[in-house]
Design a protein around this motif. Structure first.
Motif, short mmCIF file in Angstrom:
data_model
loop_
_atom_site.label_atom_id
_atom_site.label_comp_id
_atom_site.label_asym_id
_atom_site.label_seq_id
_atom_site.Cartn_x
_atom_site.Cartn_y
_atom_site.Cartn_z
N SER A 33 0.83 -1.20 0.00
CA SER A 33 0.00 0.00 0.00
C SER A 33 0.87 1.25 0.00
O SER A 33 0.50 2.27 -0.58
CB SER A 33 -0.94 0.00 1.21
OG SER A 33 -0.24 0.01 2.41
N GLU A 37 0.81 4.09 -2.73
CA GLU A 37 0.51 5.43 -2.23
C GLU A 37 1.52 6.43 -2.77
O GLU A 37 1.16 7.55 -3.13
CB GLU A 37 0.55 5.39 -0.71
CG GLU A 37 0.35 6.72 -0.02
CD GLU A 37 0.60 6.58 1.46
OE1 GLU A 37 -0.30 6.92 2.23
OE2 GLU A 37 1.69 6.13 1.85
N VAL A 99 -15.03 2.63 1.58
CA VAL A 99 -14.69 3.36 2.80
C VAL A 99 -15.92 3.36 3.69
O VAL A 99 -17.04 3.53 3.21
CB VAL A 99 -14.27 4.81 2.49
CG1 VAL A 99 -13.90 5.55 3.78
CG2 VAL A 99 -13.09 4.84 1.51
N TYR A 117 -7.80 -2.61 4.70
CA TYR A 117 -6.60 -2.27 3.95
C TYR A 117 -5.60 -1.61 4.91
O TYR A 117 -5.90 -0.60 5.52
CB TYR A 117 -6.95 -1.27 2.84
CG TYR A 117 -6.07 -1.37 1.61
CD1 TYR A 117 -4.73 -0.97 1.67
CD2 TYR A 117 -6.57 -1.85 0.41
CE1 TYR A 117 -3.93 -1.05 0.55
CE2 TYR A 117 -5.77 -1.92 -0.72
CZ TYR A 117 -4.45 -1.54 -0.65
OH TYR A 117 -3.65 -1.62 -1.76
N ILE A 119 -2.77 0.75 6.17
CA ILE A 119 -2.46 2.10 5.70
C ILE A 119 -0.96 2.26 5.43
O ILE A 119 -0.13 1.75 6.17
CB ILE A 119 -2.94 3.13 6.74
CG1 ILE A 119 -4.46 2.98 6.90
CG2 ILE A 119 -2.60 4.55 6.31
CD1 ILE A 119 -5.02 3.81 8.02
N GLN A 123 0.85 8.06 5.17
CA GLN A 123 -0.36 8.44 5.88
C GLN A 123 -0.29 8.05 7.36
O GLN A 123 -0.83 8.76 8.21
CB GLN A 123 -1.60 7.82 5.23
CG GLN A 123 -1.94 8.45 3.89
CD GLN A 123 -3.23 7.94 3.29
OE1 GLN A 123 -3.69 6.85 3.62
NE2 GLN A 123 -3.82 8.71 2.39
N TYR A 148 -8.44 5.31 10.03
CA TYR A 148 -8.25 6.76 10.09
C TYR A 148 -9.15 7.32 11.19
O TYR A 148 -10.37 7.38 11.03
CB TYR A 148 -8.63 7.39 8.75
CG TYR A 148 -7.82 6.91 7.57
CD1 TYR A 148 -6.81 7.70 7.03
CD2 TYR A 148 -8.07 5.67 6.98
CE1 TYR A 148 -6.06 7.28 5.93
CE2 TYR A 148 -7.34 5.24 5.88
CZ TYR A 148 -6.34 6.03 5.37
OH TYR A 148 -5.60 5.61 4.28
N VAL A 304 -10.87 1.26 5.37
CA VAL A 304 -10.85 1.06 3.92
C VAL A 304 -10.93 -0.43 3.64
O VAL A 304 -10.16 -1.23 4.18
CB VAL A 304 -9.57 1.66 3.30
CG1 VAL A 304 -9.48 1.30 1.81
CG2 VAL A 304 -9.54 3.17 3.47
N MET A 315 -8.20 5.50 0.03
CA MET A 315 -7.37 5.98 1.12
C MET A 315 -7.31 7.50 1.16
O MET A 315 -7.28 8.10 2.23
CB MET A 315 -5.97 5.37 1.03
CG MET A 315 -5.93 3.89 1.38
SD MET A 315 -4.25 3.23 1.59
CE MET A 315 -3.68 3.29 -0.10
N ASP A 319 -8.59 9.64 4.32
CA ASP A 319 -7.67 10.62 4.90
C ASP A 319 -8.32 12.01 4.97
O ASP A 319 -8.21 12.71 5.98
CB ASP A 319 -6.39 10.67 4.05
CG ASP A 319 -5.35 11.60 4.64
OD1 ASP A 319 -4.94 11.38 5.80
OD2 ASP A 319 -4.93 12.54 3.95
#
Length: 416
Positions: A33, A37, A99, A117, A119, A123, A148, A304, A315, A319
């Motif tokens: 990820s 990202e 999400v 998922y 992170i 993040q 998050y 997520v 994501m 966020d």
């Protein structure tokens, strides 16, 4: 209790941990990820978002801003139930939202089931930098971050300022001598309110980090002291057994205070008006001096879906919906106490008596972050029975050690 947290924890008893069988779906690594990202600064894709019905109005405005900043992302907002995130996502991860809102205590079970998922590092750094430590702890499972945080939640003490002073409510003894506290020792649901008494007296639940299955040590002298204290409350004239009728009793004057969370703010305000007082929990004396009474802390989270077909967009959305500005919107419109450090410093938050007390309760001195182990689903019923029966006198003092030994042994059994 209007809030969904308790229903979530008890609801797990019905669901069990059948969702763990979904672990075969695969568990995307945080390294994967992270590389994704970092590979692109422009996100795109279709994202389905589930939020609680009462949050839709606030969140739609934020989603519109997100889409404006990310024109290649299309977000479809639908009503969901954060309380049922585990159940709803596990039914069919491919068809579930990308999400979704969820309570942090479901993270362990969902992560183990391959539903969340992990992170990415960038993040994660932002989450750790911007949010209070308790919120970070709430979204961390086995040293990985799976959610998050966008808010924190804890019970506080509501009281009638015309009957009790700010000094009276600093200690349990002072509170129950000066007035009457309505609370629940004798019915289901006492577990959520009073299980943290053991941690107040120095014991731990599932170890220091809440992830050690055989790390509960309630079966010691400190635990016996807690049960002895609970038994004494039956004859305390300042303690009134009340549960569902707490608000009505507060309004009628039968009680002068009760323990509840931010979800009761508006109802208490209607009942007491300008006489509403709010404070962090009092101290309690179990026999060896005053100890700070603790509560369970909950963290509100966006998760997520691990099966999302648009991970970067999902994501990025999660966020954004957990950032400082969105947390301010959530507080202003829905009363969600921010987990973001900067959002907590806004004038509206700092001057709100409930938010101020919840933020005070969020430190380690005042609260324990609810453990995320799947086995928490089997913790609640026996804890209810133990507290209920001790309070009612069905368990004698000579049996306390034996009952605690059994509780700790049973609590260390892995769920099937």
């Amino acid at each position: 209790m209007k809030n969904s947290w308790k229903r979530v924890w008890l609801g797990g008893l019905v669901l069990g941990i059948s969702a763990v069988t979904l672990a075969g779906c695969g568990n995307k690594s945080s390294d994967q990820s992270t590389s994704s990202e970092a590979s692109s600064s422009k996100v795109k894709g279709d994202v389905k978002l589930w939020v609680d019905t009462d949050h839709i109005a606030a969140i739609k405005g934020q989603v519109a801003k997100f889409e404006k900043a990310n024109p290649d992302v299309n977000v479809k907002v639908k009503a969901g139930s954060s309380a049922d995130a585990l159940k709803d996502v596990s039914k069919d991860p491919d068809k579930a939202a990308d999400v979704f809102m969820m309570p942090h205590d479901q993270i362990g079970q969902m992560a183990e089931a391959g539903l969340l998922y992990p992170i990415g590092k960038k993040q994660v750094t932002t989450i750790k930098k911007n949010n209070v430590d308790s919120a970070v702890q709430g979204v961390t499972w086995k040293n990985k971050v799976y959610g998050y945080p966008y808010g924190i939640e804890s019970q506080v003490l509501y009281y009638n300022k015309s009957k009790l002073s700010a000094n009276d409510v600093k200690t349990w003894d002072g509170l129950t001598k000066a007035g009457k506290l309505g609370t629940n020792f004798a019915e289901n649901g006492t577990n959520y309110i009073f299980a943290p008494l053991f941690m107040s007296n120095g014991d731990v639940l599932y170890g220091q980090n809440g992830e050690n299955l055989d790390g509960t040590n309630f079966n010691n002298q400190k635990g016996v002291e807690v049960l002895s204290w609970i038994a004494k409350q039956k004859s305390n004239p300042g303690v009134v057994q009340t549960n569902a009728a707490a608000l009505a009793n507060l309004q009628s004057g039968k009680i002068d205070a009760f323990l509840s969370g931010p979800w009761s703010k508006n109802d208490v305000k209607k009942a007491l008006g300008d006489k509403m007082g709010v404070a962090a929990y009092p101290t309690v004396n179990f026999g060896s001096g005053d100890k700070q009474m603790k509560a369970f802390l909950g963290v509100k989270v966006y998760g997520v879906n691990q099966q999302t077909k648009s991970p970067l967009a999902a994501m990025a959305l999660a966020d954004y919906l957990s950032n400082e500005k969105t947390q301010e919107v959530e507080f202003n419109k829905n009363g969600v106490v921010p987990s973001n450090k900067q959002a907590q410093q806004t004038t509206k938050v700092k001057t709100d008596v409930v938010a101020k007390s919840v933020m005070e309760m969020s430190d380690t001195k005042h609260s324990v972050v609810m453990p995320k182990l799947p086995e928490m689903t089997t913790f609640w019923p026996p804890m209810d029975s133990l507290i209920n029966d001790v309070y009612k006198g069905k368990i004698k003092s000579t049996q306390y050690q034996e009952k605690l030994d059994k509780f700790v042994t049973d609590n260390a059994k892995k769920t099937k």
